[in-house]
Design a protein around this motif. Structure first.
Motif, PDB file in Angstrom:
ATOM      1  N   GLY A  61       1.075  -1.419   0.242  1.00  0.00           N
ATOM      2  CA  GLY A  61       0.091  -0.166  -0.058  1.00  0.00           C
ATOM      3  C   GLY A  61       0.990   1.205   0.361  1.00  0.00           C
ATOM      4  N   TYR A  62       0.895   2.559   0.476  1.00  0.00           N
ATOM      5  CA  TYR A  62       1.126   3.428   0.595  1.00  0.00           C
ATOM      6  C   TYR A  62       2.387   3.233   1.182  1.00  0.00           C
ATOM      7  CZ  TYR A  62       2.056   8.360   0.519  1.00  0.00           C
ATOM      8  OH  TYR A  62       2.910   9.866   1.004  1.00  0.00           O
ATOM      9  N   ALA A  63       2.648   2.832   2.657  1.00  0.00           N
ATOM     10  CA  ALA A  63       2.713   2.566   3.534  1.00  0.00           C
ATOM     11  C   ALA A  63       2.912   1.672   4.105  1.00  0.00           C
ATOM     12  CB  ALA A  63       3.229   3.876   4.171  1.00  0.00           C
ATOM     13  N   HIS A  64       2.385   0.220   3.973  1.00  0.00           N
ATOM     14  CA  HIS A  64       2.474  -0.902   4.319  1.00  0.00           C
ATOM     15  C   HIS A  64       2.450  -1.697   3.421  1.00  0.00           C
ATOM     16  CE1 HIS A  64      -1.925  -1.252   2.895  1.00  0.00           C
ATOM     17  NE2 HIS A  64      -2.127  -2.079   3.428  1.00  0.00           N
ATOM     18  N   SER A  65       2.585  -3.119   3.940  1.00  0.00           N
ATOM     19  CA  SER A  65       3.182  -4.210   2.754  1.00  0.00           C
ATOM     20  C   SER A  65       2.615  -6.047   3.828  1.00  0.00           C
ATOM     21  CB  SER A  65       5.248  -4.346   2.716  1.00  0.00           C
ATOM     22  OG  SER A  65       5.068  -3.093   2.643  1.00  0.00           O
ATOM     23  N   MET A  66       1.923  -6.671   2.228  1.00  0.00           N
ATOM     24  CA  MET A  66       1.155  -7.734   2.951  1.00  0.00           C
ATOM     25  C   MET A  66       2.272  -8.698   2.219  1.00  0.00           C
ATOM     26  SD  MET A  66      -2.640  -6.697   4.023  1.00  0.00           S
ATOM     27  CE  MET A  66      -2.911  -6.408   2.184  1.00  0.00           C
ATOM     28  N   ALA A  67       2.016 -10.354   2.546  1.00  0.00           N
ATOM     29  CA  ALA A  67       2.441 -10.844   2.428  1.00  0.00           C
ATOM     30  C   ALA A  67       1.540 -12.447   2.521  1.00  0.00           C
ATOM     31  CB  ALA A  67       4.134 -10.996   2.946  1.00  0.00           C
ATOM     32  N   LEU A  68       1.476 -13.348   2.391  1.00  0.00           N
ATOM     33  CA  LEU A  68       0.849 -14.326   1.607  1.00  0.00           C
ATOM     34  C   LEU A  68       1.680 -15.564   1.481  1.00  0.00           C
ATOM     35  CD1 LEU A  68      -2.084 -16.032   1.711  1.00  0.00           C
ATOM     36  CD2 LEU A  68      -1.971 -15.517  -1.007  1.00  0.00           C
ATOM     37  N   THR A  69       1.714 -16.610   1.874  1.00  0.00           N
ATOM     38  CA  THR A  69       2.863 -17.948   1.975  1.00  0.00           C
ATOM     39  C   THR A  69       1.434 -18.809   1.411  1.00  0.00           C
ATOM     40  OG1 THR A  69       1.765 -19.357   3.941  1.00  0.00           O
ATOM     41  CG2 THR A  69       3.355 -17.182   4.180  1.00  0.00           C
ATOM     42  N   ASP A  70       2.174 -19.983   1.174  1.00  0.00           N
ATOM     43  CA  ASP A  70       1.977 -20.760   0.477  1.00  0.00           C
ATOM     44  C   ASP A  70       0.930 -22.209   0.822  1.00  0.00           C
ATOM     45  OD1 ASP A  70       3.671 -21.907   1.898  1.00  0.00           O
ATOM     46  OD2 ASP A  70       4.955 -23.312   0.273  1.00  0.00           O
ATOM     47  N   GLU A  71       1.066 -21.507   2.588  1.00  0.00           N
ATOM     48  CA  GLU A  71       0.371 -22.404   2.939  1.00  0.00           C
ATOM     49  C   GLU A  71      -1.505 -21.000   2.931  1.00  0.00           C
ATOM     50  OE1 GLU A  71       1.849 -25.738   6.375  1.00  0.00           O
ATOM     51  OE2 GLU A  71       3.638 -23.154   5.883  1.00  0.00           O
ATOM     52  N   GLY A  72      -1.473 -20.170   2.303  1.00  0.00           N
ATOM     53  CA  GLY A  72      -2.438 -19.765   2.809  1.00  0.00           C
ATOM     54  C   GLY A  72      -2.793 -18.944   3.825  1.00  0.00           C
ATOM     55  N   LEU A  73      -1.511 -18.063   4.596  1.00  0.00           N
ATOM     56  CA  LEU A  73      -0.875 -17.862   5.576  1.00  0.00           C
ATOM     57  C   LEU A  73      -0.652 -15.889   5.700  1.00  0.00           C
ATOM     58  CD1 LEU A  73       0.421 -19.858   7.335  1.00  0.00           C
ATOM     59  CD2 LEU A  73      -1.588 -19.954   7.835  1.00  0.00           C
ATOM     60  N   LEU A  74      -1.627 -15.178   6.094  1.00  0.00           N
ATOM     61  CA  LEU A  74      -1.219 -13.222   5.784  1.00  0.00           C
ATOM     62  C   LEU A  74      -0.433 -13.592   6.584  1.00  0.00           C
ATOM     63  CD1 LEU A  74      -1.714 -11.366   3.826  1.00  0.00           C
ATOM     64  CD2 LEU A  74      -4.051 -10.798   5.713  1.00  0.00           C
ATOM     65  N   TYR A  75       0.767 -12.235   6.406  1.00  0.00           N
ATOM     66  CA  TYR A  75       1.525 -11.474   7.438  1.00  0.00           C
ATOM     67  C   TYR A  75       1.286 -10.263   6.642  1.00  0.00           C
ATOM     68  CZ  TYR A  75       3.180 -16.141   9.005  1.00  0.00           C
ATOM     69  OH  TYR A  75       3.857 -16.976   9.699  1.00  0.00           O
ATOM     70  N   ALA A  76       1.287  -9.137   7.995  1.00  0.00           N
ATOM     71  CA  ALA A  76       1.076  -7.791   7.050  1.00  0.00           C
ATOM     72  C   ALA A  76       1.839  -6.911   7.987  1.00  0.00           C
ATOM     73  CB  ALA A  76      -0.550  -7.232   7.789  1.00  0.00           C
ATOM     74  N   TRP A  77       3.038  -5.728   7.948  1.00  0.00           N
ATOM     75  CA  TRP A  77       3.929  -4.909   8.330  1.00  0.00           C
ATOM     76  C   TRP A  77       3.178  -3.492   7.870  1.00  0.00           C
ATOM     77  CZ3 TRP A  77       4.890  -9.031   5.445  1.00  0.00           C
ATOM     78  CH2 TRP A  77       5.896  -8.535   4.399  1.00  0.00           C
ATOM     79  N   GLY A  78       4.190  -2.504   8.423  1.00  0.00           N
ATOM     80  CA  GLY A  78       4.421  -1.387   8.276  1.00  0.00           C
ATOM     81  C   GLY A  78       3.319  -0.064   8.822  1.00  0.00           C
ATOM     82  N   ALA A  79       2.966   0.839   8.244  1.00  0.00           N
ATOM     83  CA  ALA A  79       2.185   2.215   8.298  1.00  0.00           C
ATOM     84  C   ALA A  79       0.721   1.589   8.735  1.00  0.00           C
ATOM     85  CB  ALA A  79       2.453   3.414   7.266  1.00  0.00           C
TER      86      ALA A  79
END
Length: 562
Positions: free
Chosen positions: A272-290
């Protein structure tokens, strides 16, 4: 060799499939998306709308649009800030104008910056740019605005660009060999060159990416991220809000690995503008940043310097969405549920909110500020029943069927004409061994009811709906009938449904049915999660020769090194 004579449909860029019950994984090459949910298209007539195959809405107020027709013609309309429409003049237009220079070029990737500036990659690997260029983000070595599309060739000769990404005023390109190039504004190191000097032409991002093969790239406003082929994530650029996920808020002038995702295999990233997200091959969601607007979905507004898992109580996530010009986040689950959070029509939604939308694109059309598209949208029209839709409607309909199969004591109603048209196996069978006096029931005992019903339904719909475990049986059927297309669909389902508990069973099936691509995928998954996989029952119940082969192969990959 038996060949399926399948109907060809538009290949959707969307990595997510249609909504299904939670127990099912699905792969289908058609996704229904309504482009008229974006106001920019509200003045277009039915005939014009029917011609649209791909579209992108962008701009500071979502007031510019590009679309590609079924004939590969490129049209633009809107405010034309900074010549971002590429029409050769600075005039606004409410009537779509064709960019003749791009006629006939098949577009595979398109993105936009905040200026705005536009990057467009074609099927041939060519890269074109136009629009705002105050920081050399067009990569042509100047700071002159690009009033029309220009081929970006500096340092990209003999390179085939497959994907493009834009931040506010910097640009990135990914080649078919996994090389990442960046250029433009570099005040925070977002070009990854090791300095903060602007980069006027494409330059390969090396450092610790030098010997890596990148498979995906994204940009925040002034940050950059890349995923490499083993699922590792690297970030560089501005990090004042922790959007690089490195555990600190110091800027990075060269790529740095996100150690917070170590041990995970990431398959999709968004910024996003100042945040990020990642999706793993197991369908898990991680987020970080603003997290000023709750865009991390953690339940509060505190920034996160390292990745944190969210949506932990939900089912498997299959797609995530965000873009550098918004503070909005979205995700789609395996059963088709769509969640949104962050800045939504001015509100701060700090926890993922379940919507009634069918796709993540709808979130951005209706709730993002501005209501831009987070990706190049692929369009399929639903204003009448097509041949494919009519066939799908009549599958397993006893009122119109003239033939039925009996499998496990259950009937499946079909039409001989459809089977003959769609499948050489049935065409041959009906012509050689069939006459009107024969019974109208065919007994099947070598395959299960779910598998054979899915096979017949595939002939009507061109799609497959099965859990991974049953997809193995369908893979067996496809292998027996030498049906390579059906094999590929089964492999997609199995890849989507792979988890630690079934990984080794799926690997065994891939070996048994000679599915090389699936075998390689399952092998990599097992190696990425080696400790957990070796503790499953499936691992120790596998044939000894396969187990020995796996151990030898994993050893050659360095899986057992300390």
């Amino acid at each position: 060799m038996i060949i399926w004579k399948t109907l060809q449909f538009c290949l959707c860029l969307c990595p997510v499939t249609a909504a299904l019950p939670a127990a099912l994984a699905t792969y289908c090459e058609d996704t229904m998306v309504d482009v008229t949910k974006w106001p920019m298209f509200s003045l277009m007539g039915p005939q014009e709308l029917a011609s649209i195959r791909k579209a992108c809405v962008f701009g500071s107020s979502a007031n510019e649009a590009i679309y590609i027709t079924n004939d590969d013609e490129v049209f633009v309309f809107g405010l034309n800030c900074s010549n971002c429409l590429g029409t050769g003049d600075s005039l606004s237009t409410i009537v779509p104008k064709k960019l003749d220079f791009l006629s006939g070029r098949k577009v595979v990737s398109l993105t936009y910056g905040s200026g705005p500036h536009i990057l467009l990659a074609t099927e041939d690997g060519e890269l074109f740019a136009w629009g705002h260029n105050g920081y050399s983000q067009l990569g042509n070595g100047t700071t002159n605005q690009g009033v029309a599309p220009v081929l970006v060739s500096a340092n990209l000769l003999n390179k085939k660009v497959t994907e493009v990404a834009c931040g506010s005023h910097h640009s990135m390109a990914l080649t078919d060999t996994g090389e990442v190039y960046a250029w433009g504004y570099n005040n925070c190191g977002q070009v990854g060159s090791g300095s903060t000097a602007n980069q006027p032409t494409p330059r390969r991002v090396s450092s610790c990416l030098q010997n890596k093969v990148a498979v995906s790239i994204v940009c925040g406003q002034t940050s950059s991220l890349a995923v490499v082929d083993n699922g590792e994530v690297y970030g560089w650029g501005y990090n004042g809000n922790g959007q690089l996920g490195l555990g600190n808020n110091g800027n990075q002038l060269t790529p740095c690995r996100l150690v917070g995702l170590q041990g995970l295999c990431v398959q999709q990233i968004v910024s996003g503008y100042a945040h990020s997200m990642a999706l793993t091959d197991e369908g898990l969601l991680y987020a970080w940043g603003a997290n000023t607007y709750g865009q991390l979905g953690t339940g509060n507004k505190s920034n996160q310097l390292s990745p944190v898992q969210i949506l932990t109580e939900k089912e498997r996530i299959v797609e995530i969405a965000s873009c550098h010009s918004t503070h909005t986040s979205a995700a789609k689950t395996q059963s088709g549920q769509v969640y949104m959070w962050g800045q939504c029509r001015g509100q701060s939604i700090v926890l993922p909110h379940l919507t009634h939308f069918a796709c993540t694109d709808d979130v951005f059309a209706c709730f993002a500020t501005p209501s831009v598209m987070w990706r190049l949208l692929s369009v399929e029209h639903d204003d009448f029943l097509t041949v494919a839709q009519s066939l799908k409607k009549e599958f397993d309909n006893p009122e119109t069927a003239d033939l039925k199969f009996c499998v496990d004591g259950k009937y499946i109603y079909v039409h001989k004409a459809v089977l003959k048209i769609r499948c050489e196996h049935f065409r041959s069978m009906f012509q050689s061994h069939w006459n009107e006096d024969m019974k109208e029931v065919i007994e099947i005992d070598q395959f299960s009811y779910p598998v054979y019903r899915s096979f017949l339904e595939f002939l009507y719909t061109d799609s497959v709906e099965l859990p991974p475990e049953d997809a193995i049986g369908l893979l067996d059927l496809a292998t027996s009938y030498c049906e390579n297309r059906l094999k590929r669909l089964c492999q997609h389902i199995i890849k989507r449904g792979i988890i630690v508990e079934n990984a080794f069973s799926l690997l065994s099936a891939a070996v048994r049915y000679d599915a090389e691509d699936l075998e390689e995928f399952c092998f990599k998954f097992c190696v990425n999660h080696l400790t957990e996989v070796t503790q499953t029952a499936a691992f120790w119940q596998i044939d000894g020769n396969l187990l020995k082969d796996f151990i030898c192969r994993a050893s050659r990959c360095g899986a057992f090194k300390n």
